[in-house]
Design an enzyme around this catalytic site. Structure first.
Site, PDB file in Angstrom:
ATOM      1  N   CYS A 128     -45.225  26.610  62.140  1.00  0.00           N
ATOM      2  CA  CYS A 128     -45.981  27.721  61.147  1.00  0.00           C
ATOM      3  C   CYS A 128     -45.910  27.144  59.614  1.00  0.00           C
ATOM      4  O   CYS A 128     -45.032  26.347  59.309  1.00  0.00           O
ATOM      5  CB  CYS A 128     -45.225  29.090  61.245  1.00  0.00           C
ATOM      6  SG  CYS A 128     -44.896  29.806  62.850  1.00  0.00           S
ATOM      7  N   ARG A 181     -49.607  22.624  60.483  1.00  0.00           N
ATOM      8  CA  ARG A 181     -48.449  23.202  61.062  1.00  0.00           C
ATOM      9  C   ARG A 181     -48.257  24.144  62.137  1.00  0.00           C
ATOM     10  O   ARG A 181     -47.314  24.662  62.904  1.00  0.00           O
ATOM     11  CB  ARG A 181     -47.615  23.750  59.823  1.00  0.00           C
ATOM     12  CG  ARG A 181     -47.455  22.992  58.690  1.00  0.00           C
ATOM     13  CD  ARG A 181     -46.630  23.711  57.390  1.00  0.00           C
ATOM     14  NE  ARG A 181     -45.307  24.013  57.826  1.00  0.00           N
ATOM     15  CZ  ARG A 181     -44.177  23.357  57.787  1.00  0.00           C
ATOM     16  NH1 ARG A 181     -44.512  22.044  57.288  1.00  0.00           N
ATOM     17  NH2 ARG A 181     -43.159  23.575  58.213  1.00  0.00           N
ATOM     18  N   TRP A 202     -47.630  28.783  64.932  1.00  0.00           N
ATOM     19  CA  TRP A 202     -47.411  27.895  66.199  1.00  0.00           C
ATOM     20  C   TRP A 202     -46.373  28.704  66.898  1.00  0.00           C
ATOM     21  O   TRP A 202     -45.239  28.770  66.677  1.00  0.00           O
ATOM     22  CB  TRP A 202     -47.141  26.637  65.908  1.00  0.00           C
ATOM     23  CG  TRP A 202     -47.108  25.646  67.101  1.00  0.00           C
ATOM     24  CD1 TRP A 202     -48.172  24.949  67.531  1.00  0.00           C
ATOM     25  CD2 TRP A 202     -45.826  25.273  67.374  1.00  0.00           C
ATOM     26  NE1 TRP A 202     -47.547  24.147  68.661  1.00  0.00           N
ATOM     27  CE2 TRP A 202     -46.081  24.329  68.590  1.00  0.00           C
ATOM     28  CE3 TRP A 202     -44.440  25.534  67.545  1.00  0.00           C
ATOM     29  CZ2 TRP A 202     -45.438  23.739  69.388  1.00  0.00           C
ATOM     30  CZ3 TRP A 202     -43.540  25.004  68.473  1.00  0.00           C
ATOM     31  CH2 TRP A 202     -44.054  24.060  69.364  1.00  0.00           C
ATOM     32  N   ASN A 228     -41.120  31.314  58.812  1.00  0.00           N
ATOM     33  CA  ASN A 228     -41.354  30.083  59.480  1.00  0.00           C
ATOM     34  C   ASN A 228     -39.826  29.656  59.909  1.00  0.00           C
ATOM     35  O   ASN A 228     -38.919  29.600  59.186  1.00  0.00           O
ATOM     36  CB  ASN A 228     -41.820  29.030  58.629  1.00  0.00           C
ATOM     37  CG  ASN A 228     -41.828  27.588  59.152  1.00  0.00           C
ATOM     38  OD1 ASN A 228     -41.824  27.317  60.439  1.00  0.00           O
ATOM     39  ND2 ASN A 228     -41.550  26.686  58.766  1.00  0.00           N
ATOM     40  N   GLY A 229     -39.951  29.450  61.227  1.00  0.00           N
ATOM     41  CA  GLY A 229     -38.389  29.361  61.879  1.00  0.00           C
ATOM     42  C   GLY A 229     -38.010  30.071  62.947  1.00  0.00           C
ATOM     43  O   GLY A 229     -39.081  30.661  63.809  1.00  0.00           O
ATOM     44  N   GLU A 279     -46.841   3.625  72.057  1.00  0.00           N
ATOM     45  CA  GLU A 279     -47.423   4.335  70.941  1.00  0.00           C
ATOM     46  C   GLU A 279     -49.105   4.384  71.380  1.00  0.00           C
ATOM     47  O   GLU A 279     -49.557   5.705  70.878  1.00  0.00           O
ATOM     48  CB  GLU A 279     -47.029   3.570  69.806  1.00  0.00           C
ATOM     49  CG  GLU A 279     -48.005   4.205  68.695  1.00  0.00           C
ATOM     50  CD  GLU A 279     -47.556   5.502  68.051  1.00  0.00           C
ATOM     51  OE1 GLU A 279     -46.724   6.127  68.656  1.00  0.00           O
ATOM     52  OE2 GLU A 279     -48.566   6.156  67.250  1.00  0.00           O
ATOM     53  N   LYS A 322     -50.779   8.017  71.414  1.00  0.00           N
ATOM     54  CA  LYS A 322     -51.943   8.554  70.934  1.00  0.00           C
ATOM     55  C   LYS A 322     -53.102   8.997  72.001  1.00  0.00           C
ATOM     56  O   LYS A 322     -53.603  10.024  71.500  1.00  0.00           O
ATOM     57  CB  LYS A 322     -52.349   7.262  70.233  1.00  0.00           C
ATOM     58  CG  LYS A 322     -51.735   7.007  68.656  1.00  0.00           C
ATOM     59  CD  LYS A 322     -51.837   7.884  67.453  1.00  0.00           C
ATOM     60  CE  LYS A 322     -50.673   8.732  67.740  1.00  0.00           C
ATOM     61  NZ  LYS A 322     -49.410   8.417  67.087  1.00  0.00           N
ATOM     62  N   GLU A 326     -52.238  12.309  73.602  1.00  0.00           N
ATOM     63  CA  GLU A 326     -52.085  13.411  72.559  1.00  0.00           C
ATOM     64  C   GLU A 326     -53.483  13.856  72.226  1.00  0.00           C
ATOM     65  O   GLU A 326     -53.671  15.223  71.969  1.00  0.00           O
ATOM     66  CB  GLU A 326     -51.247  12.836  71.460  1.00  0.00           C
ATOM     67  CG  GLU A 326     -51.000  13.624  70.272  1.00  0.00           C
ATOM     68  CD  GLU A 326     -50.179  12.956  68.948  1.00  0.00           C
ATOM     69  OE1 GLU A 326     -49.445  13.651  68.452  1.00  0.00           O
ATOM     70  OE2 GLU A 326     -50.379  11.958  68.877  1.00  0.00           O
ATOM     71  N   HIS A 334     -42.625  -2.570  89.734  1.00  0.00           N
ATOM     72  CA  HIS A 334     -41.323  -1.799  90.078  1.00  0.00           C
ATOM     73  C   HIS A 334     -41.736  -0.358  90.423  1.00  0.00           C
ATOM     74  O   HIS A 334     -40.927   0.466  90.568  1.00  0.00           O
ATOM     75  CB  HIS A 334     -40.180  -2.018  89.174  1.00  0.00           C
ATOM     76  CG  HIS A 334     -39.707  -3.267  89.022  1.00  0.00           C
ATOM     77  ND1 HIS A 334     -39.139  -4.000  89.925  1.00  0.00           N
ATOM     78  CD2 HIS A 334     -39.886  -4.028  87.916  1.00  0.00           C
ATOM     79  CE1 HIS A 334     -38.621  -5.265  89.481  1.00  0.00           C
ATOM     80  NE2 HIS A 334     -39.285  -5.458  88.401  1.00  0.00           N
ATOM     81  N   LYS A 390     -48.020  19.393  63.490  1.00  0.00           N
ATOM     82  CA  LYS A 390     -48.001  18.343  62.772  1.00  0.00           C
ATOM     83  C   LYS A 390     -46.249  18.051  62.511  1.00  0.00           C
ATOM     84  O   LYS A 390     -45.686  17.105  62.977  1.00  0.00           O
ATOM     85  CB  LYS A 390     -48.561  18.324  61.469  1.00  0.00           C
ATOM     86  CG  LYS A 390     -48.241  17.213  60.702  1.00  0.00           C
ATOM     87  CD  LYS A 390     -48.953  15.796  61.205  1.00  0.00           C
ATOM     88  CE  LYS A 390     -48.877  14.574  60.366  1.00  0.00           C
ATOM     89  NZ  LYS A 390     -48.961  13.478  61.243  1.00  0.00           N
TER      90      LYS A 390
HETATM   91  O1  M6R Z   1     -42.445  14.129  61.191  1.00  0.00           O
HETATM   92  P1  M6R Z   1     -41.892  13.152  62.080  1.00  0.00           P
HETATM   93  O2  M6R Z   1     -41.878  11.596  62.203  1.00  0.00           O
HETATM   94  O3  M6R Z   1     -40.394  13.503  62.454  1.00  0.00           O
HETATM   95  O4  M6R Z   1     -42.626  13.618  63.503  1.00  0.00           O
HETATM   96  C1  M6R Z   1     -42.099  13.182  64.917  1.00  0.00           C
HETATM   97  C2  M6R Z   1     -43.019  13.467  66.129  1.00  0.00           C
HETATM   98  O5  M6R Z   1     -43.102  14.874  66.189  1.00  0.00           O
HETATM   99  C3  M6R Z   1     -44.516  13.045  65.789  1.00  0.00           C
HETATM  100  O6  M6R Z   1     -44.445  11.518  65.331  1.00  0.00           O
HETATM  101  C4  M6R Z   1     -45.367  13.230  66.805  1.00  0.00           C
HETATM  102  O7  M6R Z   1     -45.029  12.490  68.006  1.00  0.00           O
HETATM  103  C5  M6R Z   1     -46.888  12.620  66.529  1.00  0.00           C
HETATM  104  N1  M6R Z   1     -47.640  14.067  66.740  1.00  0.00           N
HETATM  105  C6  M6R Z   1     -47.286  11.658  67.260  1.00  0.00           C
HETATM  106  O8  M6R Z   1     -48.813  11.278  66.916  1.00  0.00           O
END
Ligand code: M6R
Length: 598
Positions: free
Chosen positions: A2, A28, A74, A100-101, A471, A475, A478, A494, A593
């Site tokens: 949030c 957020r 969120w 937020n929390g 990675e 991407k 996601e 395997h 984020k």
């Molecule tokens: O802010 P951070 O680097 O700690 O965030 C970690 C992950 O939440 C972040 O990298 C997430 O996997 C991204 N959405 C990937 O694109």
């Protein structure tokens, strides 16, 4: 998760300022939004709604107010709905709160408050805070907040308004970020400074256990016992433009295109003085802890630190860290987090400190929680990253890890400074290398068009590009919602090979080093199962053309540095596949984020 924003002024522009700033916090969370304002007649007015900030905006009436709070959500407790959206009000309808929390003891508190006659309208943990403050209130809002905070367990950044106190706000922070800003008698509060860059450059990053009283153009800072604390003002020089799209359709694409300059900035910003505390010769090992994309950067770091410095390096997913046994004190603990606010990473950092380890944070966000809790910090200097998918911060993270590994390697006598200098000058060429890849975006687009209907995908790589495969797959899944998995190429046989057929594309990452021949054999295994292959390989590799026509070439680079150009290709591939599929690229469903819950 949030985002929250607060504003106190003698003007009448609170609604506009709160919504504009909130929009910059949408990364957020974005499942519901709301605003509470104290209008010209001193009445509290609350508007909230499931859905985006834009859809909330459309429903708001003309309203002149000088003070207000806003929230973008969120969901953690209670589904996204109008009732569960913030702000939450108390039973009198005079007090409003955004949070937020997570309030961990909310069930017990809710039961207690319901027993005292409080009536709840949402299913959230946050609403208990509003009723708790109401319970403690007898005319002094600051005292009431102080009393309520003593009963809360968990994490919170809160902003509280009361219509008996127009022109006042109380803010408090415990384990969730909160910054305050001030300009020309107007006072601002937000989860993150990027929300406020249009209005101020001067910020106070609140610490855990602090309450702030915002009133009459002033900010007074206290600890939770209301003992006054001296504020520490900091200047943030990011421009508003840095946090806007600058002509690109999505923040993600803008951020991909920023990489020549963010890599350059990262290299320029490297200052060996920042490491004067570190004694590489006394280290026995390195532990790196992170989540998501930062975890993948850590995995690249593992190979690089081992190669350049000879230090055994372990990488741990932050949420698993606490289950592993303590290491000896001479292990350097590195915590990587773009946001510096990821709850899992912060929890692991706290655990490492409890175990007596020296800790180094690598982060992008100045004043973020990680910078205040780790012993030492290195900044990425990548500017604000708004797209939920991490892009430019990934390449900056790995650049920092190369630099750190080289620096340690030279001091440990593992590599000569001439050799380190040679790697460094190759690193300095990266902005140009990235520019060349960006100029081939059309080729990526054409391949992405062919991938858009794939139900599932694999990414394979070896050695330093095994993390590139992970990675790339992250991407893709996601933002395009295509199921994608990254594998060490040798692992296919395997098990995963059983899934291959003409409908499952495989992205194969090749490098011109000792892994090349084996990778090529793995590509052959894939092609033999009729699976389409997209190869990412170095210019001049004609061999791979025997297996596939879909080849993305990167300029010749030192093989150990190849994760940088490869990341640009995998980012573009995910971006364009998602775009062809019509996905909401900057705000993928169910994600946020900053992940500030464990
Ligand atoms: O802010 P951070 O680097 O700690 O965030 C970690 C992950 O939440 C972040 O990298 C997430 O996997 C991204 N959405 C990937 O694109």
């Amino acid at each position: 998760m949030c985002g929250i924003v607060g504003y106190v002024s003698s003007n009448t522009d609170a609604k506009e300022i709160l919504l504009d700033s909130l929009k910059r916090l949408e990364y957020r969370g974005y499942d519901s939004a709301g605003v509470a304002l104290i209008d010209g007649e001193g009445r509290l007015q609350v508007f909230k709604k499931a859905g985006s900030i834009d859809s909330l905006k459309e429903t708001l009436p003309e309203i002149k107010a000088g003070t207000g709070i806003s929230h973008t959500r969120w969901a953690t407790h209670g589904v996204p709905s109008d009732l569960n959206a913030h702000p939450h009000v108390d039973c009198t309808g005079k007090l409003a709160l955004v949070h937020n929390g997570i309030v961990e003891n909310y069930r017990a508190l809710r039961e207690e408050l319901e027993g005292k006659g409080h009536s709840f309208s949402s299913k959230t943990d946050s609403e208990v805070i509003a009723h708790l403050i109401e319970e403690m209130y007898s005319g002094d809002l600051l005292e009431a907040v102080k009393g309520a905070l003593k009963r809360l367990k968990g994490s919170f950044a809160i902003l509280v308004l009361h219509s008996d106190h127009p022109g006042e706000m109380v803010a408090a922070r415990q384990e969730s970020p909160l910054v305050l800003g001030k300009r020309f008698g107007k006072i601002f509060a937000a989860s993150d400074p990027t929300a406020l860059l249009a209005y101020t450059e001067e910020f106070i990053f609140m610490d855990d256990g602090q309450i702030a009283h915002l009133k009459g153009g002033n900010i007074t800072l206290y600890d939770f016992d209301l003992k006054e604390v001296k504020p520490n003002w900091q200047r943030i020089t990011w421009s508003v433009k840095d946090a806007e799209k600058g002509g690109f359709e999505h923040f993600m694409l803008k951020e991909i295109y920023e990489q020549p300059s963010t890599i350059h900035q990262c290299l320029q910003g490297w200052d060996e003085e920042d490491l004067s505390w570190l004694r590489p010769r006394s280290l026995t090992s390195v532990n790196i802890v992170a989540c998501g994309t930062s975890y993948h950067a850590a995995l690249v770091g593992k190979y690089v630190i081992q190669a350049f410095s000879g230090l055994p390096t372990q990488v741990e997913t932050a949420s698993e860290y606490r289950y592993s046994p303590p290491t000896d004190y001479s292990s350097l603990h590195i915590f990587i987090s773009q946001s510096g606010e990821t709850a899992d990473t912060l929890a692991a950092l706290r655990e490492a400190r409890k175990r007596g380890n020296e800790t180094l944070a690598i982060t992008n966000v100045m004043g973020s929680t990680i910078t205040r809790e780790a012993h030492h910090t290195i900044y990425l200097r990548a500017g604000p990253e708004i797209g939920v998918a991490a892009t430019k911060t990934f390449t900056s993270q790995i650049i920092i890890l190369y630099l750190l590994a080289l620096w340690m390697g030279v001091r440990r006598g593992r590599i000569l400074s001439e050799e380190a200098g040679r790697v460094l000058s190759e690193l300095k060429k990266m902005p140009r290398v990235v520019e060349r890849i960006l100029s081939r975006e059309e080729e990526v687009k054409a391949i992405a068009e062919g991938l858009k209907g794939a139900p599932s995908m694999f990414y394979i790589g070896r050695y330093v590009n095994y993390p590139s495969a992970l990675e790339g797959a992250l991407k893709m899944k996601e933002i395009s919602y295509i199921h994608a998995e990254g594998y060490p190429a040798g692992e296919l046989k395997h098990g995963p090979l059983a899934l291959l057929d003409e409908n499952l594309p495989v992205v194969a990452i090749l490098t011109s080093d000792h892994t090349y021949e084996k990778m090529l054999s793995n590509v052959g295994e894939v092609v033999a199962r009729n699976a389409p292959v997209v190869a990412i390989t170095e210019e001049g590799d004609d061999e791979v053309l025997k297996y596939t026509e879909d080849v993305l070439y990167y300029p010749p680079v030192m093989p150990i540095l190849s994760p940088v150009p490869i990341a640009i290709y995998t980012q573009l591939l995910a971006y364009w596949t998602a775009k062809f599929r019509g996905c909401p690229i900057d705000k993928p469903r169910n994600l946020a984020k900053s992940v500030t819950v464990e």
